[in-house]
Design a protein around this motif. Structure first.
Motif, short mmCIF file in Angstrom:
data_model
loop_
_atom_site.label_atom_id
_atom_site.label_comp_id
_atom_site.label_asym_id
_atom_site.label_seq_id
_atom_site.Cartn_x
_atom_site.Cartn_y
_atom_site.Cartn_z
N LYS A 17 -24.16 38.28 -16.80
CA LYS A 17 -25.40 38.67 -16.11
C LYS A 17 -25.83 37.65 -15.05
N THR A 18 -25.17 36.50 -14.98
CA THR A 18 -25.55 35.50 -13.99
C THR A 18 -24.93 35.76 -12.62
N LYS A 20 -24.35 37.38 -9.12
CA LYS A 20 -25.23 38.06 -8.18
C LYS A 20 -24.37 38.82 -7.17
N THR A 23 -24.69 40.01 -0.65
CA THR A 23 -25.58 40.75 0.25
C THR A 23 -25.42 40.24 1.67
N SER A 26 -27.59 37.05 2.35
CA SER A 26 -27.07 35.73 2.04
C SER A 26 -26.10 35.27 3.12
#
Length: 94
Positions: A17-18, A20, A23, A26
């Motif tokens: 879940k860490t 990311k 995008t 970024s």
């Protein structure tokens, strides 16, 4: 890549879940940081060059600085390009 690798990658993506997602934001942020650093270096280099120009002009034409508001004006640079030798400068000013 084989089925084992694909399964391992898929499990990692589902369970971690860490992570990311990538995008465009970024990417643009990193580009902006890079450009900002580059601009900062250019500004520092320009300051060094202006100091060198001032020092040389004060050696070659010590009276010029008292005649103009600043040495770092386009008109002063053009004058120095047109009249690069000290004896021409003395003729032009007098």
């Amino acid at each position: 890549m084989d089925k084992v690798d694909a399964r391992s990658i898929a499990e990692m993506l589902v369970t971690d879940k860490t992570l990311k997602p990538y995008t465009d934001t970024s990417y643009h942020s990193e580009e902006l940081k890079s450009l900002t650093r580059y601009r900062f270096e250019l500004v520092k280099e320009r300051a060094k060059l202006k100091t060198s120009v001032s020092r040389l002009v004060n050696i070659l034409f010590p009276e010029l600085e008292s005649l103009v508001p600043t040495l770092h004006m386009n008109s002063v640079y053009r004058l120095l390009l047109e009249l690069p030798r000290a004896y021409f400068m003395n003729v032009y000013i007098n």
